[in-house]
Structure formats: structure tokens, C-alpha cells
Design a protein around this motif. Sequence first.
Motif, short mmCIF file in Angstrom:
data_model
loop_
_atom_site.label_atom_id
_atom_site.label_comp_id
_atom_site.label_asym_id
_atom_site.label_seq_id
_atom_site.Cartn_x
_atom_site.Cartn_y
_atom_site.Cartn_z
N ASP A 88 0.72 -1.23 0.07
CA ASP A 88 0.08 -0.14 -0.19
C ASP A 88 0.82 1.05 -0.06
OD1 ASP A 88 -2.64 -1.39 -0.03
OD2 ASP A 88 -2.21 -1.56 2.26
N PRO A 89 0.40 2.38 -0.60
CA PRO A 89 1.33 3.42 -0.74
C PRO A 89 1.20 4.17 0.67
CG PRO A 89 -0.95 3.96 -1.59
CD PRO A 89 -0.88 2.41 -1.47
N VAL A 90 2.57 4.73 0.83
CA VAL A 90 2.87 5.19 2.21
C VAL A 90 2.81 6.58 2.15
CG1 VAL A 90 4.73 5.39 4.09
CG2 VAL A 90 4.25 3.27 2.68
N ALA A 91 2.11 7.46 3.28
CA ALA A 91 2.09 8.84 3.14
C ALA A 91 3.45 9.26 3.48
CB ALA A 91 0.84 9.45 4.11
N VAL A 92 4.22 10.18 2.92
CA VAL A 92 5.36 10.72 2.99
C VAL A 92 5.62 12.08 2.40
CG1 VAL A 92 6.73 8.47 3.14
CG2 VAL A 92 6.51 9.78 0.79
N GLY A 99 10.07 14.92 -8.08
CA GLY A 99 9.33 15.18 -9.31
C GLY A 99 9.18 14.07 -10.29
N ALA A 100 10.32 13.25 -10.38
CA ALA A 100 10.23 11.97 -10.96
C ALA A 100 9.46 10.95 -10.66
CB ALA A 100 11.58 11.39 -11.46
N ASP A 101 9.17 10.75 -9.29
CA ASP A 101 8.49 9.83 -8.59
C ASP A 101 6.96 10.11 -8.52
OD1 ASP A 101 10.47 8.25 -7.82
OD2 ASP A 101 10.79 9.10 -6.10
N ARG A 102 6.75 11.46 -8.92
CA ARG A 102 5.07 11.96 -8.77
C ARG A 102 4.71 11.74 -10.03
NH1 ARG A 102 3.21 18.38 -7.56
NH2 ARG A 102 0.89 17.84 -7.69
N TRP A 103 5.33 11.71 -11.26
CA TRP A 103 4.90 11.23 -12.48
C TRP A 103 4.83 9.79 -12.91
CZ3 TRP A 103 2.08 14.83 -14.93
CH2 TRP A 103 2.53 16.13 -14.60
N ARG A 104 5.26 8.67 -12.00
CA ARG A 104 5.27 7.62 -12.40
C ARG A 104 3.75 6.93 -12.43
NH1 ARG A 104 6.64 5.19 -7.66
NH2 ARG A 104 7.44 3.35 -8.41
N THR A 105 3.14 7.41 -11.46
CA THR A 105 1.45 6.85 -11.80
C THR A 105 0.78 7.34 -13.08
OG1 THR A 105 1.54 6.82 -9.29
CG2 THR A 105 -0.60 6.83 -10.50
N PRO A 191 6.90 1.05 -4.61
CA PRO A 191 7.08 2.03 -3.75
C PRO A 191 8.19 2.95 -4.34
CG PRO A 191 7.16 -0.01 -2.43
CD PRO A 191 7.06 -0.34 -4.02
N SER A 192 8.01 4.25 -4.20
CA SER A 192 9.23 5.27 -4.58
C SER A 192 10.32 5.46 -3.84
CB SER A 192 8.64 6.80 -4.71
OG SER A 192 8.06 7.12 -3.49
N SER A 193 11.13 5.99 -4.10
CA SER A 193 12.34 6.02 -3.16
C SER A 193 12.16 6.37 -1.95
CB SER A 193 13.56 7.03 -3.92
OG SER A 193 13.12 8.11 -4.22
N ARG A 196 10.21 3.98 -0.01
CA ARG A 196 10.91 2.84 0.41
C ARG A 196 11.82 3.11 1.82
NH1 ARG A 196 11.62 1.83 -5.10
NH2 ARG A 196 13.63 3.26 -5.05
N LEU A 197 12.04 4.42 1.69
CA LEU A 197 12.99 4.94 3.05
C LEU A 197 11.77 4.96 4.31
CD1 LEU A 197 14.96 7.88 1.73
CD2 LEU A 197 15.62 5.72 2.41
N ALA A 198 10.50 5.47 3.94
CA ALA A 198 9.60 5.47 4.93
C ALA A 198 9.28 4.03 5.39
CB ALA A 198 8.43 6.19 4.49
N LEU A 199 9.13 3.18 4.37
CA LEU A 199 8.93 1.87 4.84
C LEU A 199 9.98 1.08 5.71
CD1 LEU A 199 7.43 0.58 1.63
CD2 LEU A 199 6.14 0.60 3.78
N ALA A 200 11.31 1.14 5.25
CA ALA A 200 12.44 1.03 5.93
C ALA A 200 12.35 1.27 7.50
CB ALA A 200 13.95 1.12 5.22
N ALA A 201 12.21 2.88 7.56
CA ALA A 201 12.28 3.37 8.80
C ALA A 201 11.38 2.91 9.76
CB ALA A 201 12.03 4.88 8.72
#
Length: 413
Positions: A88-92, A99-105, A191-193, A196-201
Motif C-alpha cells: 500500500d502507498p505510504v504517506a511521506v 518530481g520523477a516519482d510523482r509522474w510514475r503513476t 514504492p518510490s524512493s 522505500r525509506l519510509a517503509l524501511a524506517a
Amino acid sequence: MIKGIRPLLRGSTYSGMLFAYCGAVASLPLLPFALLPLAAWRSAPEGVQTALVLLFWAALIGVVGLARITRRALIASARRLLSVPLPDPVAVRRPANSGADRWRTPLWLLLHVVLGWTGALVSGVLFLSGLVLPGGWLGADVGLSLFGWSVRAEGGWQSWVVALGCLLLAATVCAVVTNVLRWLAPRLLGPSSAERLALAAERELQLAERNRLAHELHDSIGHTLTATTIQAAVAGEVLSADPMAARAALRSIEESARAALEDLDYVLGVLREEKAQTAPTRTLADLPELLDRLRHAGAVVEPELSGELARVQGTLSRAAYRILQEGLTNALRHGAGGPIGVRVAAAEDGLELSVVNRTEAGAGPRPGAFPTSGHGLPGLAERVRLLQGEIDAGPDGPQLWRLAVRLPVRWSA
């Protein structure tokens, strides 16, 4: 041969194609809005008008892909129909370079629609061809004509071979489209970069909490089992000669077991992710009760308390209690009898804890040698390290064992 057609026989291939069709159908409500710019470009050539419609249609699809609810819906449907394990997407908080992550969807949604329409048209034409080309079974001479391309069946077994080939090609198109979507899904919907950092944390926090709970459970249950074993032995020895002392030992066993059950219930509730209960707090204020239980077990405890211990609160006080509990448990379990010295000193620059007990010569691990994992002394060393303190454990003169801990203190006003 069988291995090559195996993907064509899987239900997941066609559920994936259904997912592609859904993308194509979902884009249709945006098509009337994409036709609006033609009102200002009626005099443009037909090819330019078609390009404008496609361009505005793609832009509208991309804008829809920017909505967070769109991404959540796409991830949920991709998990179900494509069988792709997507978290599931994580609120970060979006970093400056996201910007690149934002345009993936939006990019995924555009490719989803393109693949959906391409797969629908190609597989639809091939499937229809496979049905109508063997016209003999209809009793008529039939053919297929689409976009200026026409095929007419002339009967005979050759038409059945061609029809079967068209049906196989239609199934192959479904498999190709499904596999392309499966390949794209983790790269564009995963997951975006930052996520992924938020999930790892988050995972690190969960592991740290579970590790802390494991230490708490080890300290509490280990101490209780050691103390109750000794208390039960004492009660059995004095049951006839001194019933009062035996009853006192049994009461101490009851109190120790009740406290351990509270700790156990709390830890199990957290591990099962149930509604969190109030954590049982054991602080330096509970130290006299702990020493009394040890005396009921037959131990001779010589406490030395100094400084303003009441000002030691919160995490530091709870950690100090657990450190002393573990040290006293080890003294009961591995000591050779005799008095156990307990020292707690609260100074301006730190909190000093020590437990000294008699031991057999040469017993115990090498001073300062703490493994990186395990329980007991390794767990104490890890707990002290997290509090940025110092720990020393080892022989202290002939037949003595000393555990010494120094913790930094931040006094509250």
C-alpha cells in the motif's frame, strides 16, 4: 511446445487482460472532453485534429493519474488481477527531487490505457477472425473486413487451421499484454524512493520495539522463574519448622508470578497487534519490592542507595530497574551464596548501578566480552549502549563478580 502454450492456459493471463480492458474502458469518459479543443481548430487538417484529440486525451489521463486515490485504486486492482505483490502507498513528505516519482503513476496510467486499447483491438480482431473465417459451418460464404483489410474464407480444412491460428494469436496477445503490465507494475506502481525509506524506517521501528519487548520479557520472566524456584525450595525446607516463613515465601511467589503475568499479557498483546493496554511500568520506585522478593527467596541483600533517585524518571528509571533486575537474577542463578551488594547512586553527571555477588573462582565470562546477540549480559550491553551508557562485568577480586553500569542523566526541572 506444451511449455510454450502453458501461459495461454492460465486464468491469471486473462484476468490480467481484463485489467487492461478496464484501463481502456475507464478512459472513455475523458474522450468527450478531449474533443473540445476541436471547436477552435475546425479548419485544421484531419491528421492534425486527430493528433490534438489524442494529445489532449493523454493529458487528461495523466492529470487523473496525479490523484492519490487513483494510485490506491490502481495498486489494489493490480494486486488482485495481475497477482503482483504491491505494498500500500505510504504517506511521506515529498522531497525536493521527487518530481520523477510523482509522474510514475500518470505514466503507468497512460501505458495502461495504450496497452488496453491495443490489446483489445488486436485480440478482438484475431478472435473474431477465428470465429468467422471457417464459414462452412455457417452454411454461407463469409469474410471479415476491417479498416480496409479483408479476409474471406474459401472453405476446406485450411480455413479451420487459419481460424485456430487466429485464436492462438489472440490468446498470445493477451499473454503479452498481461506480462508487460506485470513487468511495469512494480516499477511504476511500486514504492518510490521516499516510500522505500519510509517503509524501511517503519520496519526498523517495529524491529526495535520487538527487540525491546523481547528484553523486557526476558528480564521479567527470567527473574520470576529464578526467584520462584528458589522461593519454592525455601518454602519446602521450612514448611514444617517455620510455617510463617513458608507462607511468606509462597506469597512472594504469588506476587512475582502476578507481575510476570502482567508483563507477559502486555507483550503478547503488542505482538498480536491487539489494542494496546497500559504498559506495566517497573521503575526505581519498585526497587524495594524487588529486594524484598529476593529476601523471601533466602538471599541476603545489602542495598546502598544515594542521591536524588526520585528525580530519575521515565525511560532511564525503567531501564535502571530492568538492569538491576537482570543483575540480581544472575547473582541468584550463578552466585555461590553470601550477601549481594546493590548500589544505586544518582549524581549530577550520571546514574551509577552495580551488583556484586560471590562466585566460584574462574566463573563467568571474560570481562568486557559481550556477544552481539543473545540474552542476559548481551541484552544488558545492548540496552546500555542504546542509552549511551557504559557497562563493565567481570571478576572483582577473589571469588567476587561485579556488574557496573553508568548511565548519563538529564535532570528534569
